[in-house]
Each structure stands twice: as structure tokens, then as C-alpha cells.
Design an enzyme around this catalytic site. Sequence first.
Site, PDB file in Angstrom:
ATOM      1  N   PHE A  44       0.830  -1.208   0.000  1.00 51.72           N
ATOM      2  CA  PHE A  44       0.000   0.000   0.000  1.00 51.72           C
ATOM      3  C   PHE A  44       0.873   1.270   0.000  1.00 51.72           C
ATOM      4  O   PHE A  44       0.834   2.069  -0.952  1.00 51.72           O
ATOM      5  CB  PHE A  44      -0.949  -0.064   1.203  1.00 51.72           C
ATOM      6  N   ILE A  45       1.722   1.441   1.002  1.00 54.17           N
ATOM      7  CA  ILE A  45       2.529   2.671   1.069  1.00 54.17           C
ATOM      8  C   ILE A  45       3.632   2.628   0.005  1.00 54.17           C
ATOM      9  O   ILE A  45       3.886   3.618  -0.694  1.00 54.17           O
ATOM     10  CB  ILE A  45       3.133   2.887   2.478  1.00 54.17           C
ATOM     11  N   THR A  50      10.315 -11.933   9.007  1.00 57.78           N
ATOM     12  CA  THR A  50      10.367 -10.921   7.936  1.00 57.78           C
ATOM     13  C   THR A  50      10.940  -9.625   8.474  1.00 57.78           C
ATOM     14  O   THR A  50      11.805  -9.001   7.856  1.00 57.78           O
ATOM     15  CB  THR A  50       8.942 -10.619   7.402  1.00 57.78           C
ATOM     16  N   TYR A  88       5.179  -7.669  17.390  1.00 64.31           N
ATOM     17  CA  TYR A  88       5.390  -6.778  16.248  1.00 64.31           C
ATOM     18  C   TYR A  88       6.160  -5.537  16.698  1.00 64.31           C
ATOM     19  O   TYR A  88       7.134  -5.121  16.067  1.00 64.31           O
ATOM     20  CB  TYR A  88       4.034  -6.379  15.659  1.00 64.31           C
ATOM     21  N   LYS A 143       9.913  -4.527  15.434  1.00 63.80           N
ATOM     22  CA  LYS A 143      10.184  -3.232  14.798  1.00 63.80           C
ATOM     23  C   LYS A 143      11.217  -2.449  15.615  1.00 63.80           C
ATOM     24  O   LYS A 143      12.056  -1.739  15.069  1.00 63.80           O
ATOM     25  CB  LYS A 143       8.883  -2.425  14.690  1.00 63.80           C
ATOM     26  N   ASP A 168       9.123  -7.279  -4.046  1.00 70.29           N
ATOM     27  CA  ASP A 168       7.953  -7.575  -3.223  1.00 70.29           C
ATOM     28  C   ASP A 168       7.610  -9.056  -3.404  1.00 70.29           C
ATOM     29  O   ASP A 168       7.670  -9.566  -4.524  1.00 70.29           O
ATOM     30  CB  ASP A 168       6.761  -6.712  -3.685  1.00 70.29           C
ATOM     31  N   GLY A 188       1.287  -7.369  -0.405  1.00 66.03           N
ATOM     32  CA  GLY A 188       1.222  -6.430  -1.534  1.00 66.03           C
ATOM     33  C   GLY A 188       0.470  -7.085  -2.689  1.00 66.03           C
ATOM     34  O   GLY A 188       0.069  -8.242  -2.602  1.00 66.03           O
ATOM     35  N   ALA A 239      11.266   1.837   7.467  1.00 64.00           N
ATOM     36  CA  ALA A 239       9.914   2.154   7.934  1.00 64.00           C
ATOM     37  C   ALA A 239       9.639   1.361   9.205  1.00 64.00           C
ATOM     38  O   ALA A 239       9.490   0.141   9.178  1.00 64.00           O
ATOM     39  CB  ALA A 239       8.896   1.805   6.860  1.00 64.00           C
TER      40      ALA A 239
END
Length: 328
Positions: free
Chosen positions: A11-12, A99, A153, A157, A31, A36, A121
Site C-alpha cells: 500500500f505505502i 520478515t 510486532y 520493529k 515484493d 502487496g 519504515a
Amino acid sequence: MRVLITGGAGFIGSHLAETLLERGDDVYIIDDLSTGSMDNIRQFKENPAYADHFFVTIESILNHDAMIELTGICDVVFHMAAAVGVRYILKHPLESIKTNIEGTEKILELCNKFKKKVLIASSSEVYGKHMHAPLVETDNLIYGPSTKFRWSYAASKLMDEFTGLAYYRTKGLNVIITRLFNTVGPRQTGAYGMVIPRFVKQALKNEPLTVYGDGSQTRTFTYVKDVVSGLISLMDSDNTAGEVFNIGGIEEISIVNLAEKIIRACNSSSKVELIPYEEAFEKDFEDMQRRVPGIEKIKDRVGFKPQTDLDTILSNVIESVKKRLSIT
Ligand code: UDP
């Protein structure tokens, strides 16, 4: 400039690719299409003007050969590939951690090898269970126990942030960390839990809007094009490396008020339906009650200012969901 976007069909990532193509960059994306989709990039992939400027690799970022080649070719890297959405993460906890952590580690290793500037990100999830607003980059981070997988998560991150900052400190690699708050706009799917596309679809079909908990939790939504311009400004600046920046909006709204706003904007006959968290997710699920970004730092450093208000965001999303559902 040659730009690599990991997660470029997401999306982004796809909006970022589109904006960079429009300004004349050569854009390479990688990707694995896990969340996606080719539909996100079809519009500009098939544009003859971009035929020699847009290059798509369908592969995992964990594929070393593909990543060596792409990192070697490009001047800068936007690392957008990540497991997304609370629903997806709870369903695929191991895959999400791998991931996020292995993928980012691999990208940083290659960016360091080829000395390429990289933007990572991260997410507002890293703040955890704060109640105060706004959340600023220097705040402490508060998580629940490791038996509650939502926090995996945030922790993964956060590990990405630490690894990136450690590369900056120890190797002098140009690494920029961005914490993205709730980003919305056309092409976002509700399949992984994201509230606005879900509510808009429910309202357009005159179905109940599924508000989790009592709906008093708040969020601050940012339009994807505003986020993209923030990302590009941070990358283009020569005084943002080695630092963490929030990117987000300014209009805080409770989820129940959001639901009512969407019902009105869609002229829908839908009603709000409150669904207990444990029914929507799992027993003892913990939500973030409030999430408002402090954006002074990015504003001071690169002049970031969200341009799109919530009403405009909603009308753009409604149009795009109508198109997807073929509603006129
Ligand atoms: N939410 C909701 N109904 C839905 C989807 C989400 O009430 O159908 C709530 C969710 O519990 C959260 C907020 O909306 O409080 C934002 O959810 P989203 O998944 O979009 O982003 P989050 O901020 O949780 O990452």
C-alpha cells in the site's frame, strides 16, 4: 536517481513508487506479494512513459542474490517491506518476526557493504501502551508480556530500529528511522484489519460497522500521499541520518466517532455494532487506547506538514472502494 523500494507493491510502497516515478527517478521494487499486490502497481507498470524507469522483482527480501543485485544497482533504499496489520501478525506471528528482523538485518548488511543510504519504515506500534498524547520520539516504550503476541510486532520493529541505529553508530552507515502512524488512502485493503477500508466497505454495503471494544480508543490518520512526501523529504535531507522521526497526522478521532462519520459520508443505512476485543481477536487482547504523533521534530527538520484533512481522506477512500466494489 535510482531508488530501491522493498515492499514496493504494498500500500505505502506503491504510492511511494508512483511519486518517485513522477519526479523522474528510476524505481526498482522488490515484493513477495504476501500482502502487496500487482493491482497496486498495474496502473504505472503499464504506463509506457515509465517502461524504462520502473523495474519489478517478485521475490522475498530474504533472497540474497536478488537483494545483492538490487542494492548494488540503486543509490538509495526505502525499506518498506514488513508484516502489516494486527490481524495478520496475530495469525502469522513467526513469519512476521522473521520478515521484520531477518529482512531488515539483511538489508542493512547489504546497504553497508555497498554504502547506500537507507530509510527504514518502523511503526507507531513501538510506543506500546501509552495513554498520553502526543507520542514523541524520546518517550519510553511500554509493552505487555511476551505471551501477548501483539507486542511481538512492536518488539521486532524496535529491534529493526536498534539494528539500524547500531549500523549508523558503528559503521557510519546513513540510516534514517521513521515511525509511521495510521496511514490511509486508496489501495489499502481491509483484509489485514485496517479500520478505514473495512468501515467504508461495510458502510457502502449497508452492513453493520464492526467497532471493537467500546470504540473509545482513538487514532490519528494520515493520508498516504502526505506520508510519502515526508519519507522523500527525510531521504533527500542531509541531516536526518542516525535519527528517529514520527510521521503522522493531527486530527485525533475515536473509532466510534470515525464509524459514525463514515456512515454519514457514505449516506449509508448501516448501524454501529460493538464487538468485544476477545471476539474480534483473541482472549486478553490488548489494544492501544490512544495514538497521536508528535510531529514537531520532522516539521522542524524537513518542514513536514500533513496537507489532507480527514474528510478529504475519507472521500478519496470511499471513491476508491466504490471503484473496487463496482458501485456507482
Ligand atoms: N478497529 C475496529 N474495527 C475494525 C478494525 C479495527 O474497531 O473492523 C479498531 C482497532 O481495534 C483499533 C483501530 O480500529 O483500535 C485501528 O485499527 P487498525 O487495525 O486500522 O490500526 P492499529 O492502530 O490497530 O494498528
